[in-house]
Design a protein around this motif. Structure first.
Motif, PDB file in Angstrom:
ATOM      1  N   ILE A   1     -24.936  -9.279 -13.095  1.00 50.64           N
ATOM      2  CA  ILE A   1     -24.935 -10.737 -12.877  1.00 50.64           C
ATOM      3  C   ILE A   1     -23.507 -11.261 -12.857  1.00 50.64           C
ATOM      4  CG2 ILE A   1     -25.625 -12.952 -13.892  1.00 50.64           C
ATOM      5  CD1 ILE A   1     -28.102 -11.465 -15.009  1.00 50.64           C
ATOM      6  N   GLY A   2     -22.669 -10.712 -13.738  1.00 52.62           N
ATOM      7  CA  GLY A   2     -21.268 -11.122 -13.754  1.00 52.62           C
ATOM      8  C   GLY A   2     -20.558 -10.829 -12.448  1.00 52.62           C
ATOM      9  N   ALA A   3     -20.833  -9.665 -11.852  1.00 53.98           N
ATOM     10  CA  ALA A   3     -20.230  -9.312 -10.566  1.00 53.98           C
ATOM     11  C   ALA A   3     -20.615 -10.323  -9.494  1.00 53.98           C
ATOM     12  CB  ALA A   3     -20.654  -7.911 -10.156  1.00 53.98           C
ATOM     13  N   PHE A   4     -21.879 -10.713  -9.488  1.00 49.31           N
ATOM     14  CA  PHE A   4     -22.337 -11.693  -8.493  1.00 49.31           C
ATOM     15  C   PHE A   4     -21.615 -13.026  -8.666  1.00 49.31           C
ATOM     16  CE2 PHE A   4     -25.069 -15.389  -7.723  1.00 49.31           C
ATOM     17  CZ  PHE A   4     -25.242 -15.282  -6.350  1.00 49.31           C
ATOM     18  N   PHE A   5     -21.561 -13.527  -9.886  1.00 45.57           N
ATOM     19  CA  PHE A   5     -20.962 -14.838 -10.103  1.00 45.57           C
ATOM     20  C   PHE A   5     -19.456 -14.829  -9.882  1.00 45.57           C
ATOM     21  CE2 PHE A   5     -24.901 -16.025 -12.453  1.00 45.57           C
ATOM     22  CZ  PHE A   5     -25.153 -17.200 -11.767  1.00 45.57           C
ATOM     23  N   PHE A   6     -18.792 -13.732 -10.236  1.00 45.77           N
ATOM     24  CA  PHE A   6     -17.347 -13.634  -9.999  1.00 45.77           C
ATOM     25  C   PHE A   6     -17.073 -13.777  -8.504  1.00 45.77           C
ATOM     26  CE2 PHE A   6     -13.444 -11.603 -12.092  1.00 45.77           C
ATOM     27  CZ  PHE A   6     -12.580 -12.044 -11.104  1.00 45.77           C
ATOM     28  N   PHE A   7     -17.758 -12.962  -7.708  1.00 49.25           N
ATOM     29  CA  PHE A   7     -17.511 -12.974  -6.264  1.00 49.25           C
ATOM     30  C   PHE A   7     -17.960 -14.286  -5.627  1.00 49.25           C
ATOM     31  CE2 PHE A   7     -18.958 -12.160  -1.903  1.00 49.25           C
ATOM     32  CZ  PHE A   7     -17.771 -11.737  -1.339  1.00 49.25           C
ATOM     33  N   ALA A   8     -19.177 -14.750  -5.960  1.00 51.03           N
ATOM     34  CA  ALA A   8     -19.734 -15.938  -5.319  1.00 51.03           C
ATOM     35  C   ALA A   8     -18.921 -17.192  -5.630  1.00 51.03           C
ATOM     36  CB  ALA A   8     -21.188 -16.135  -5.752  1.00 51.03           C
ATOM     37  N   ALA A   9     -18.462 -17.320  -6.882  1.00 57.00           N
ATOM     38  CA  ALA A   9     -17.720 -18.520  -7.261  1.00 57.00           C
ATOM     39  C   ALA A   9     -16.362 -18.581  -6.565  1.00 57.00           C
ATOM     40  CB  ALA A   9     -17.542 -18.555  -8.781  1.00 57.00           C
ATOM     41  N   VAL A  10     -15.666 -17.449  -6.523  1.00 56.88           N
ATOM     42  CA  VAL A  10     -14.367 -17.433  -5.840  1.00 56.88           C
ATOM     43  C   VAL A  10     -14.552 -17.654  -4.338  1.00 56.88           C
ATOM     44  CG1 VAL A  10     -12.383 -15.984  -5.247  1.00 56.88           C
ATOM     45  CG2 VAL A  10     -13.250 -16.017  -7.600  1.00 56.88           C
ATOM     46  N   LEU A  11     -15.575 -17.030  -3.759  1.00 56.05           N
ATOM     47  CA  LEU A  11     -15.844 -17.233  -2.336  1.00 56.05           C
ATOM     48  C   LEU A  11     -16.111 -18.703  -2.042  1.00 56.05           C
ATOM     49  CD1 LEU A  11     -16.292 -15.884   0.455  1.00 56.05           C
ATOM     50  CD2 LEU A  11     -18.713 -15.660  -0.168  1.00 56.05           C
ATOM     51  N   TRP A  12     -16.831 -19.377  -2.936  1.00 54.90           N
ATOM     52  CA  TRP A  12     -17.103 -20.809  -2.747  1.00 54.90           C
ATOM     53  C   TRP A  12     -15.799 -21.599  -2.652  1.00 54.90           C
ATOM     54  CZ3 TRP A  12     -21.660 -23.594  -2.198  1.00 54.90           C
ATOM     55  CH2 TRP A  12     -21.530 -24.993  -2.286  1.00 54.90           C
ATOM     56  N   THR A  13     -14.879 -21.345  -3.580  1.00 55.46           N
ATOM     57  CA  THR A  13     -13.594 -22.053  -3.541  1.00 55.46           C
ATOM     58  C   THR A  13     -12.815 -21.728  -2.283  1.00 55.46           C
ATOM     59  OG1 THR A  13     -13.378 -22.316  -5.938  1.00 55.46           O
ATOM     60  CG2 THR A  13     -11.338 -22.224  -4.681  1.00 55.46           C
ATOM     61  N   VAL A  14     -12.798 -20.455  -1.892  1.00 63.89           N
ATOM     62  CA  VAL A  14     -12.045 -20.037  -0.702  1.00 63.89           C
ATOM     63  C   VAL A  14     -12.581 -20.718   0.557  1.00 63.89           C
ATOM     64  CG1 VAL A  14     -11.570 -18.070   0.810  1.00 63.89           C
ATOM     65  CG2 VAL A  14     -11.289 -17.836  -1.663  1.00 63.89           C
ATOM     66  N   LEU A  15     -13.904 -20.845   0.674  1.00 58.89           N
ATOM     67  CA  LEU A  15     -14.510 -21.395   1.886  1.00 58.89           C
ATOM     68  C   LEU A  15     -14.539 -22.924   1.909  1.00 58.89           C
ATOM     69  CD1 LEU A  15     -17.555 -18.975   2.400  1.00 58.89           C
ATOM     70  CD2 LEU A  15     -15.309 -18.913   3.508  1.00 58.89           C
ATOM     71  N   THR A  16     -14.506 -23.567   0.759  1.00 57.79           N
ATOM     72  CA  THR A  16     -14.640 -25.032   0.723  1.00 57.79           C
ATOM     73  C   THR A  16     -13.327 -25.762   0.504  1.00 57.79           C
ATOM     74  OG1 THR A  16     -15.121 -25.031  -1.666  1.00 57.79           O
ATOM     75  CG2 THR A  16     -17.008 -24.876  -0.146  1.00 57.79           C
ATOM     76  N   THR A  17     -12.247 -25.028   0.256  1.00 59.76           N
ATOM     77  CA  THR A  17     -10.972 -25.669  -0.070  1.00 59.76           C
ATOM     78  C   THR A  17      -9.891 -25.224   0.910  1.00 59.76           C
ATOM     79  OG1 THR A  17     -11.586 -25.639  -2.418  1.00 59.76           O
ATOM     80  CG2 THR A  17      -9.286 -26.097  -1.891  1.00 59.76           C
ATOM     81  N   LYS A  18      -9.234 -26.179   1.493  1.00 59.46           N
ATOM     82  CA  LYS A  18      -8.108 -25.898   2.376  1.00 59.46           C
ATOM     83  C   LYS A  18      -6.802 -26.118   1.622  1.00 59.46           C
ATOM     84  CE  LYS A  18     -10.894 -25.158   5.807  1.00 59.46           C
ATOM     85  NZ  LYS A  18     -11.137 -23.760   6.255  1.00 59.46           N
ATOM     86  N   GLU A  19      -5.772 -25.418   2.052  1.00 63.19           N
ATOM     87  CA  GLU A  19      -4.468 -25.568   1.417  1.00 63.19           C
ATOM     88  C   GLU A  19      -3.493 -26.252   2.360  1.00 63.19           C
ATOM     89  OE1 GLU A  19      -3.095 -22.325  -1.292  1.00 63.19           O
ATOM     90  OE2 GLU A  19      -4.576 -21.145  -0.183  1.00 63.19           O
ATOM     91  N   TYR A  20      -2.554 -26.974   1.747  1.00 65.76           N
ATOM     92  CA  TYR A  20      -1.505 -27.611   2.531  1.00 65.76           C
ATOM     93  C   TYR A  20      -0.380 -26.607   2.777  1.00 65.76           C
ATOM     94  CZ  TYR A  20      -3.863 -31.652   0.490  1.00 65.76           C
ATOM     95  OH  TYR A  20      -4.803 -32.557   0.072  1.00 65.76           O
ATOM     96  N   PRO A  21       0.287 -26.690   3.927  1.00 65.03           N
ATOM     97  CA  PRO A  21       1.455 -25.832   4.147  1.00 65.03           C
ATOM     98  C   PRO A  21       2.492 -26.059   3.054  1.00 65.03           C
ATOM     99  CG  PRO A  21       0.810 -26.921   6.175  1.00 65.03           C
ATOM    100  CD  PRO A  21       0.006 -27.554   5.084  1.00 65.03           C
ATOM    101  N   PRO A  22       3.245 -25.030   2.669  1.00 65.15           N
ATOM    102  CA  PRO A  22       4.256 -25.191   1.614  1.00 65.15           C
ATOM    103  C   PRO A  22       5.195 -26.344   1.930  1.00 65.15           C
ATOM    104  CG  PRO A  22       4.013 -22.892   2.198  1.00 65.15           C
ATOM    105  CD  PRO A  22       3.219 -23.670   3.211  1.00 65.15           C
ATOM    106  N   GLN A  23       5.484 -27.170   0.905  1.00 67.82           N
ATOM    107  CA  GLN A  23       6.332 -28.342   1.103  1.00 67.82           C
ATOM    108  C   GLN A  23       7.753 -28.123   0.601  1.00 67.82           C
ATOM    109  OE1 GLN A  23       3.910 -31.241  -0.966  1.00 67.82           O
ATOM    110  NE2 GLN A  23       2.886 -31.861   0.910  1.00 67.82           N
ATOM    111  N   ASP A  24       8.028 -26.908   0.095  1.00 68.98           N
ATOM    112  CA  ASP A  24       9.387 -26.636  -0.347  1.00 68.98           C
ATOM    113  C   ASP A  24      10.305 -26.609   0.869  1.00 68.98           C
ATOM    114  OD1 ASP A  24       7.261 -25.324  -1.817  1.00 68.98           O
ATOM    115  OD2 ASP A  24       8.802 -24.699  -3.239  1.00 68.98           O
ATOM    116  N   VAL A  25      11.390 -27.358   0.822  1.00 62.78           N
ATOM    117  CA  VAL A  25      12.324 -27.367   1.954  1.00 62.78           C
ATOM    118  C   VAL A  25      13.007 -26.011   2.101  1.00 62.78           C
ATOM    119  CG1 VAL A  25      12.752 -29.841   1.875  1.00 62.78           C
ATOM    120  CG2 VAL A  25      14.140 -28.322   0.470  1.00 62.78           C
ATOM    121  N   ASP A  26      13.051 -25.236   1.013  1.00 67.16           N
ATOM    122  CA  ASP A  26      13.703 -23.926   1.077  1.00 67.16           C
ATOM    123  C   ASP A  26      12.699 -22.788   1.182  1.00 67.16           C
ATOM    124  OD1 ASP A  26      12.656 -24.259  -1.431  1.00 67.16           O
ATOM    125  OD2 ASP A  26      14.352 -23.336  -2.498  1.00 67.16           O
TER     126      ASP A  26
END
Length: 458
Positions: free
Chosen positions: A193-218
């Motif tokens: 059960i732990g294996a399922f929740f580990f993978f499913a929860a991280v996959l949820w974040t990966v698929l539902t959350t977008k990231e902004y391009p790095p804002q560091d000028v350097d």
């Protein structure tokens, strides 16, 4: 200066903040599953109590290297589709989930220790960039909300994971005993059960959350620097280590004495409850199995306390100051660990674990809050990896030296080991209160302005 100081990140909705935090539920699920059960698994496979610390050694040794390297690399990563931090979330989740599935099929000690090593390495790969994820995504006005949401996910994931063996036995009637050399069914299914929740929860974040391009000028310069090879990265990590801010040095010392208390609890608590409180003999004894399951259930309870206490912790810290708040919380945890040895009624363990839950909520946040403003913004990933040295080093020392102490001084008494952890936590509280300096201005700053690094799951 970075562009982020000019262009503030847009505010996110509550749903978006939940989505970006769900992955932490899965990661914490994996951490707490191993913490609550690995000591029991090792003893089921024939380990003596003095051998248990050494069997935890490979994981922290590797983590000592992995954490700063992943921090360094994630600071320099960008992919138009996968983003900056999410590739690390995903790789870590896939391999960790596989390790969780195979763990309860371990037939010998070296196999279980090797799978724990894999689980710790890739758990760190998934977890480490989450600390930078909050400041990547949220404006300063929402950092507190992001912190609370991560703490809630940590508490929720930890409570469910720790309770699973008890639930598998008492709700689904799976066997909680096994012959020497085998793992009980209730523990096996908990890991599935732990294996399922580990993978499913991280996959949820990966698929539902977008990231902004790095804002560091350097940022481009940093990427070019990283192309200098492994040696360039190592030099930068050692340069950051040599130039640690003074505040970070003291907080790191607090961490160094705090975490042995937690490690000794994770090493020995469930088996101490099984043997010392319930009177069980070994893995084949139903009384031992009942005690170990109950110990896991009380660990689940302390995660619930962490979940609830995290909601009021920022207000307490705002009123008392961060160092005073953390010192008091550590004292609560120390009392909880030390008092385990005086328990005769098993239900009193819930009171002991209340103190531990209070301490854990603070350990997840206050050390990082005390670092607020003292770390270079462009090197948060590296410095957070270095900061975790002082979590990993105590585990290495405990793994190398505590077996001898357990055998020759403590007479393999698991409860004395847990109490010793409480004593070390008292030392950490004293160092925190005496040596960390906070001005009135520091105390007046809202704890809401916690940095990304506040959400350690360890």
């Amino acid at each position: 200066m970075t562009l982020k100081t000019i262009f503030e990140n847009p505010k996110l909705t509550l749903t978006q903040i939940i989505n970006m935090s769900v992955g932490f539920f899965g990661i914490q699920f994996g951490w707490d599953l191993q913490r609550a059960n690995m000591g029991r698994i090792y003893e089921n496979l024939g380990a003596n109590p003095d051998q248990v610390p050494l069997l935890f050694l490979a994981a922290p040794l590797t983590g000592l290297l992995v954490q700063p390297i992943i921090g360094y690399l994630s600071d320099r990563t960008w992919h138009p589709k996968w983003g900056r931090r999410r590739p690390y979330f995903m790789v870590g989740a896939v391999v960790s989930s596989i390790a969780l599935i195979f763990m309860p099929h371990s037939s010998v000690l070296w196999m279980a220790a090797g799978l724990l090593w894999i689980l710790d390495v890739f758990g760190n790969i998934a977890m480490e960039p989450f600390r930078a994820f909050v400041t990547d995504k949220l404006p300063d006005s929402q950092v507190n909300r992001g912190f609370i949401m991560q703490s809630m996910m940590i508490g929720l994931g930890g409570s469910v994971a720790s309770a699973l063996p008890w639930l598998m036995k008492n709700v689904f009637d799976l066997n909680n005993t096994a012959e020497q050399g085998s793992i009980p069914e209730n523990v096996k299914f908990s890991f599935y059960i732990g294996a399922f929740f580990f993978f499913a929860a991280v996959l949820w974040t990966v698929l539902t959350t977008k990231e902004y391009p790095p804002q560091d000028v350097d940022f481009k310069e940093k990427v070019l620097e990283s192309n200098k090879g492994f040696g360039g990265g190592v030099r930068e990590i050692f340069s950051a280590l040599r130039n640690m801010p003074k505040r970070m040095q003291i907080v790191s010392l607090v961490q160094f004495f705090t975490w042995p208390g937690l490690f000794l609890m994770w090493f020995y608590y469930t088996t101490a409850v099984a043997v010392n409180v319930f009177g069980g003999k070994d893995a084949a004894d139903p009384v031992y199995a009942q005690g170990a399951d109950f110990g896991s259930l009380t660990l689940a309870y302390y995660s619930v306390i962490t979940f609830l206490f995290a909601l009021v912790l920022p207000k307490i810290a705002d009123a008392l100051g961060r160092k005073t708040t953390h010192a008091l919380c550590l004292i609560c945890g120390a009392i909880g660990l030390i008092s385990v040895a005086w328990v005769h009624d098993k239900n009193m363990l819930y009171l002991c674990m209340t103190g531990v839950g209070i301490a854990w909520a603070s350990i997840l946040s206050m050390p990082y809050a005390m670092l607020s403003g003292s770390l270079p913004k462009g090197k948060i990933g590296i410095y957070m990896g270095i900061f975790n040295f002082f979590i990993v080093l105590p585990e290495i020392i405990a793994s190398l030296g505590f077996g001898w102490l357990m055998k020759n001084v403590l007479n393999n008494d698991r409860l004395l080991a847990v109490q010793l952890g409480g004593g070390l936590m008292i030392i950490a509280a004293i160092i925190c209160y005496v040596f960390i300096k906070e001005s009135k201005k520091d105390d007046a700053v809202l704890t809401a302005k916690l940095e990304v690094e506040e959400g350690r799951s360890v």
